[in-house]
Design an enzyme around this catalytic site. Structure first.
Site, PDB file in Angstrom:
ATOM      1  N   GLN A  26      44.760  48.556  38.864  1.00  0.00           N
ATOM      2  CA  GLN A  26      44.029  49.267  39.914  1.00  0.00           C
ATOM      3  C   GLN A  26      44.937  49.846  41.001  1.00  0.00           C
ATOM      4  O   GLN A  26      44.507  50.727  41.739  1.00  0.00           O
ATOM      5  CB  GLN A  26      42.980  48.342  40.540  1.00  0.00           C
ATOM      6  CG  GLN A  26      41.925  47.902  39.528  1.00  0.00           C
ATOM      7  CD  GLN A  26      40.883  46.962  40.124  1.00  0.00           C
ATOM      8  OE1 GLN A  26      41.044  45.757  40.104  1.00  0.00           O
ATOM      9  NE2 GLN A  26      39.804  47.516  40.657  1.00  0.00           N
ATOM     10  N   HIS A  46      42.886  57.557  28.981  1.00  0.00           N
ATOM     11  CA  HIS A  46      43.506  58.784  28.473  1.00  0.00           C
ATOM     12  C   HIS A  46      42.656  59.402  27.363  1.00  0.00           C
ATOM     13  O   HIS A  46      42.507  60.617  27.276  1.00  0.00           O
ATOM     14  CB  HIS A  46      44.914  58.493  27.946  1.00  0.00           C
ATOM     15  CG  HIS A  46      45.892  58.153  29.034  1.00  0.00           C
ATOM     16  ND1 HIS A  46      47.051  57.450  28.812  1.00  0.00           N
ATOM     17  CD2 HIS A  46      45.871  58.416  30.367  1.00  0.00           C
ATOM     18  CE1 HIS A  46      47.698  57.287  29.961  1.00  0.00           C
ATOM     19  NE2 HIS A  46      46.999  57.865  30.918  1.00  0.00           N
ATOM     20  N   ASP A  59      46.991  56.366  36.222  1.00  0.00           N
ATOM     21  CA  ASP A  59      48.404  56.677  35.944  1.00  0.00           C
ATOM     22  C   ASP A  59      49.246  56.532  37.208  1.00  0.00           C
ATOM     23  O   ASP A  59      50.402  56.130  37.159  1.00  0.00           O
ATOM     24  CB  ASP A  59      48.553  58.114  35.423  1.00  0.00           C
ATOM     25  CG  ASP A  59      48.036  58.255  33.994  1.00  0.00           C
ATOM     26  OD1 ASP A  59      47.545  57.247  33.445  1.00  0.00           O
ATOM     27  OD2 ASP A  59      48.126  59.371  33.436  1.00  0.00           O
ATOM     28  N   ARG A  84      46.710  37.695  46.570  1.00  0.00           N
ATOM     29  CA  ARG A  84      46.364  37.548  45.153  1.00  0.00           C
ATOM     30  C   ARG A  84      46.588  38.886  44.453  1.00  0.00           C
ATOM     31  O   ARG A  84      45.934  39.873  44.781  1.00  0.00           O
ATOM     32  CB  ARG A  84      44.898  37.114  45.003  1.00  0.00           C
ATOM     33  CG  ARG A  84      44.470  37.058  43.557  1.00  0.00           C
ATOM     34  CD  ARG A  84      43.037  36.574  43.331  1.00  0.00           C
ATOM     35  NE  ARG A  84      42.766  36.660  41.903  1.00  0.00           N
ATOM     36  CZ  ARG A  84      41.731  37.295  41.349  1.00  0.00           C
ATOM     37  NH1 ARG A  84      40.798  37.838  42.089  1.00  0.00           N
ATOM     38  NH2 ARG A  84      41.620  37.357  40.039  1.00  0.00           N
ATOM     39  N   HIS A 129      44.468  40.450  34.392  1.00  0.00           N
ATOM     40  CA  HIS A 129      43.336  41.135  35.026  1.00  0.00           C
ATOM     41  C   HIS A 129      43.023  42.369  34.175  1.00  0.00           C
ATOM     42  O   HIS A 129      43.160  43.502  34.618  1.00  0.00           O
ATOM     43  CB  HIS A 129      43.666  41.494  36.475  1.00  0.00           C
ATOM     44  CG  HIS A 129      42.455  41.735  37.347  1.00  0.00           C
ATOM     45  ND1 HIS A 129      42.213  41.036  38.508  1.00  0.00           N
ATOM     46  CD2 HIS A 129      41.419  42.609  37.225  1.00  0.00           C
ATOM     47  CE1 HIS A 129      41.086  41.465  39.071  1.00  0.00           C
ATOM     48  NE2 HIS A 129      40.583  42.425  38.306  1.00  0.00           N
ATOM     49  N   ASN A 173      41.179  36.707  34.977  1.00  0.00           N
ATOM     50  CA  ASN A 173      40.182  37.213  35.910  1.00  0.00           C
ATOM     51  C   ASN A 173      38.915  37.617  35.160  1.00  0.00           C
ATOM     52  O   ASN A 173      38.951  38.522  34.320  1.00  0.00           O
ATOM     53  CB  ASN A 173      40.694  38.439  36.662  1.00  0.00           C
ATOM     54  CG  ASN A 173      39.649  38.942  37.658  1.00  0.00           C
ATOM     55  OD1 ASN A 173      39.386  38.261  38.656  1.00  0.00           O
ATOM     56  ND2 ASN A 173      39.026  40.069  37.388  1.00  0.00           N
ATOM     57  N   GLU A 174      37.830  36.924  35.446  1.00  0.00           N
ATOM     58  CA  GLU A 174      36.506  37.311  34.966  1.00  0.00           C
ATOM     59  C   GLU A 174      36.404  37.549  33.470  1.00  0.00           C
ATOM     60  O   GLU A 174      36.126  38.673  33.026  1.00  0.00           O
ATOM     61  CB  GLU A 174      36.038  38.575  35.699  1.00  0.00           C
ATOM     62  CG  GLU A 174      35.918  38.407  37.185  1.00  0.00           C
ATOM     63  CD  GLU A 174      35.280  39.625  37.857  1.00  0.00           C
ATOM     64  OE1 GLU A 174      35.029  40.621  37.161  1.00  0.00           O
ATOM     65  OE2 GLU A 174      35.032  39.563  39.062  1.00  0.00           O
ATOM     66  N   ASN A 315      34.572  34.659  41.913  1.00  0.00           N
ATOM     67  CA  ASN A 315      34.392  36.032  42.374  1.00  0.00           C
ATOM     68  C   ASN A 315      32.912  36.237  42.614  1.00  0.00           C
ATOM     69  O   ASN A 315      32.108  36.161  41.684  1.00  0.00           O
ATOM     70  CB  ASN A 315      34.868  37.044  41.322  1.00  0.00           C
ATOM     71  CG  ASN A 315      36.375  37.007  41.099  1.00  0.00           C
ATOM     72  OD1 ASN A 315      37.084  36.225  41.738  1.00  0.00           O
ATOM     73  ND2 ASN A 315      36.856  37.836  40.203  1.00  0.00           N
ATOM     74  N   TYR A 317      29.917  38.623  44.736  1.00  0.00           N
ATOM     75  CA  TYR A 317      29.616  39.799  45.551  1.00  0.00           C
ATOM     76  C   TYR A 317      28.152  39.923  45.921  1.00  0.00           C
ATOM     77  O   TYR A 317      27.818  40.447  46.974  1.00  0.00           O
ATOM     78  CB  TYR A 317      29.995  41.079  44.794  1.00  0.00           C
ATOM     79  CG  TYR A 317      31.474  41.284  44.568  1.00  0.00           C
ATOM     80  CD1 TYR A 317      32.153  40.644  43.543  1.00  0.00           C
ATOM     81  CD2 TYR A 317      32.198  42.153  45.387  1.00  0.00           C
ATOM     82  CE1 TYR A 317      33.508  40.852  43.326  1.00  0.00           C
ATOM     83  CE2 TYR A 317      33.558  42.374  45.176  1.00  0.00           C
ATOM     84  CZ  TYR A 317      34.205  41.714  44.149  1.00  0.00           C
ATOM     85  OH  TYR A 317      35.544  41.920  43.954  1.00  0.00           O
ATOM     86  N   GLU A 384      37.479  36.375  44.970  1.00  0.00           N
ATOM     87  CA  GLU A 384      37.056  37.722  45.354  1.00  0.00           C
ATOM     88  C   GLU A 384      35.717  37.685  46.063  1.00  0.00           C
ATOM     89  O   GLU A 384      34.806  36.976  45.636  1.00  0.00           O
ATOM     90  CB  GLU A 384      36.894  38.662  44.138  1.00  0.00           C
ATOM     91  CG  GLU A 384      38.175  39.111  43.508  1.00  0.00           C
ATOM     92  CD  GLU A 384      37.946  40.024  42.299  1.00  0.00           C
ATOM     93  OE1 GLU A 384      36.889  40.686  42.236  1.00  0.00           O
ATOM     94  OE2 GLU A 384      38.813  40.045  41.423  1.00  0.00           O
TER      95      GLU A 384
HETATM   96  C1  PNW Z   1      35.341  42.694  40.107  1.00  0.00           C
HETATM   97  N1  PNW Z   1      29.155  41.133  39.333  1.00  0.00           N
HETATM   98  O1  PNW Z   1      34.481  42.652  39.007  1.00  0.00           O
HETATM   99  C2  PNW Z   1      36.746  42.897  39.551  1.00  0.00           C
HETATM  100  O2  PNW Z   1      37.409  41.664  39.370  1.00  0.00           O
HETATM  101  C3  PNW Z   1      37.616  43.803  40.366  1.00  0.00           C
HETATM  102  O3  PNW Z   1      38.721  44.234  39.602  1.00  0.00           O
HETATM  103  C4  PNW Z   1      36.801  44.974  40.883  1.00  0.00           C
HETATM  104  O4  PNW Z   1      37.592  45.915  41.548  1.00  0.00           O
HETATM  105  C5  PNW Z   1      35.699  44.411  41.766  1.00  0.00           C
HETATM  106  O5  PNW Z   1      34.835  43.663  40.967  1.00  0.00           O
HETATM  107  C6  PNW Z   1      34.874  45.463  42.490  1.00  0.00           C
HETATM  108  O6  PNW Z   1      34.170  46.286  41.605  1.00  0.00           O
HETATM  109  C7  PNW Z   1      33.149  42.282  39.129  1.00  0.00           C
HETATM  110  O7  PNW Z   1      28.467  41.055  38.320  1.00  0.00           O
HETATM  111  C8  PNW Z   1      32.391  42.147  37.978  1.00  0.00           C
HETATM  112  O8  PNW Z   1      28.631  40.874  40.441  1.00  0.00           O
HETATM  113  C9  PNW Z   1      31.084  41.760  38.021  1.00  0.00           C
HETATM  114  C10 PNW Z   1      30.490  41.510  39.247  1.00  0.00           C
HETATM  115  C11 PNW Z   1      31.231  41.645  40.391  1.00  0.00           C
HETATM  116  C12 PNW Z   1      32.542  42.023  40.336  1.00  0.00           C
END
Ligand code: PNW
Length: 488
Positions: A26, A46, A59, A84, A129, A173-174, A315, A317, A384
């Site tokens: 990223q 690509h 890129d 991180r 990641h 990661n995830e 993580n 959100y 996260e």
């Molecule tokens: C994260 N959800 O993914 C990633 O780890 C990061 O790389 C990314 O930039 C970030 O989200 C923001 O988009 C996620 O289901 C995948 O809530 C799924 C969820 C949240 C974040």
């Protein structure tokens, strides 16, 4: 001055750590520079530019391969105690295999770590990641069981070269995201074989995680100074109503989305969650399979994976509401059909700039409490938490988001006894948001993509987060943001 208990400052203990996060693909750019091999995200963006929202790729991204010193300065300015970031496997091992090590790649991360230490910032390294070397995808990627061995080899290279200077590691990661979306959905490598390959991916990844944990403890961590965990993502799954069918549906969703990876590692018994085992075994049979699409661990594997953690990376959100699905079994295998629930959101929850992300601070407190009682209160690092909003420096909405989620964390720790030890904001600066390209901005710093030097400019939230990181306290509010610790 006149502080009544109500307006008393909310502070975390001194040893509670604050950090910020990024990931290699990223931000780094330099996708084919200084010996780096191609990754599945290079290949995917690509070959299918039109599949990415703004038809862009990474890129160049934020060019952090060249601008890492500047980035470390920005991190230092935030006053956080750790950063991180992830290592690009194909920058270290261009073919993915350990016989050919790219010295320039090693040097880049060594310089980055040295630079961080000079600013008194510790490194929390994510080993993977999502950017698998393309040559390994050509062998089937994570659906090929041998990938676990190759991941152990890669990890050994990292421990050998960085192990003396880095004490905290995240293996993956995830896995939910990259197994489900990568092998069953829209992300690279774009296999779109849900219900089969996503389960194969998860199986390999869980074995790989356990093997790396054991190898690290045996070969590199004799004095027990290091910490290894895995970063798992979960939106909070709230029952749509208080009816028992909705409650069962919500718990089923938690087990499929989080327990899939957490149960083998963090539960007492280990192995996949019983509800997954049962549902997928039955549905596979009805679909005419001679064996379940969900693989089985050997007894030795269950024991090897169980307990393979020093902390749980979370993580988080957002939140979803859950009710039962229609109960139909599709002819075509599918993870979501196996799970059998409907996920929705409440129209009342404030929106962000990402369609999947509604702002629901109390969901984090519930998530932490569910983890506490489901897995016997493991140490949790929030690896996260973050939010996207439109371009602009006056991001008071982001400050409110962070503030309200941190209040939720604070309540989970000091009212509920959850063992949360650190909080990581996603992300340092706006960067490449995978299939959503550069269209979503999560940064404390705004990245100006139209200047050739990709200037990073601090938002209001950067100085807010600096204050929180340096003092360990949240600002006083006369009217604190709503919903922060409501348990509904
Ligand atoms: C994260 N959800 O993914 C990633 O780890 C990061 O790389 C990314 O930039 C970030 O989200 C923001 O988009 C996620 O289901 C995948 O809530 C799924 C969820 C949240 C974040």
């Amino acid at each position: 001055v006149n502080a009544s208990p109500k307006s008393a400052k909310i502070c975390f203990r001194k040893d509670f750590a604050f950090g910020v996060a990024t990931a290699a693909y990223q931000i780094e750019g330099a996708w084919n520079i200084s010996g780096k091999g191609e990754s599945i995200w290079d290949r995917y963006t690509h070959e299918h530019p039109d599949w990415v929202f703004d038809h862009k790729n990474a890129d160049v991204a934020t060019d952090s391969y060249h601008k890492y010193k500047e980035d470390v300065k920005l991190i230092g300015d935030l006053g956080v105690s750790y950063y991180r970031f992830s290592i690009s496997w194909s920058r270290i091992l261009p073919t993915g295999l350990s016989n050919q090590i790219n010295e320039d790649g090693l040097r880049y991360y060594k310089d980055l770590i040295t630079e961080l230490h000079q600013k008194d910032v510790q490194a929390l390294i994510t080993m993977y990641h999502w950017d698998l070397p393309q040559s390994l995808q050509d062998l089937g990627g994570w659906t090929n069981p041998i990938m676990a061995e190759y991941f152990v080899d890669y990890a050994r290279v990292l421990f050998r070269h960085f192990g003396d200077h880095v004490r905290a590691w995240v293996t993956f990661n995830e896995p939910l995201s990259f197994c489900q979306e990568g092998y069953g959905g829209q992300d690279a490598p774009g296999r779109r074989a849900s219900g089969v390959e996503d389960y194969m991916c998860a199986h390999t990844v869980l074995r790989a995680h356990g093997m790396v944990y054991r190898m690290y403890k045996e070969e590199f961590d004799r004095n027990n100074q290091g910490y290894i965990g895995i970063a798992l993502d979960m939106p909070w799954m709230e029952p749509y109503t208080t009816s028992s069918v909705d409650k069962v549906a919500a718990e089923t969703a938690r087990q499929f989305l989080f327990g899939w990876f957490a149960n083998p590692i963090f539960s007492k018994r280990g192995g996949y969650p019983p509800i997954m085992r049962r549902r997928i075994d039955v549905i596979s049979k009805r679909q005419g399979f001679f064996r379940s699409r969900l693989p089985t661990f050997t007894k030795e594997e269950v024991d090897m994976i169980r307990g393979s953690y020093d902390f749980l990376g979370l993580n988080h959100y957002t939140t979803n509401l859950v009710k039962p699905g229609d109960g139909r079994i599709t002819a075509k295998p599918s993870f979501y059909n196996d799970m059998g629930v409907k996920l929705i959101v409440s129209p009342e929850w404030p929106k962000s700039n990402s369609s999947w992300l509604r702002i629901v601070p109390w969901g984090l407190r519930k998530t932490l409490n569910w983890i506490r009682h489901t897995y016997d209160n493991p140490s949790v690092v929030i690896t996260e938490n973050g939010v996207s909003f439109e371009k602009g420096l006056k991001d008071r909405k982001r400050i409110n988001y962070i503030d309200s989620y941190l209040r939720s964390v604070h309540a989970a720790i000091y009212k509920d006894n959850c063992d949360v030890i650190a909080y990581t904001y996603w992300t340092l600066m706006d960067n490449f948001e995978w299939m959503r390209g550069f269209s979503e901005r999560f940064g404390l710093y705004e990245t100006n993509y139209s200047t050739p030097d990709l200037k990073r400019i601090p938002r209001l939230s950067a100085s807010y987060f600096e204050r929180v990181a340096r003092t360990g306290c949240l600002d006083d509010h006369s009217s604190s943001p709503r919903n922060y610790d409501g348990m509904v």
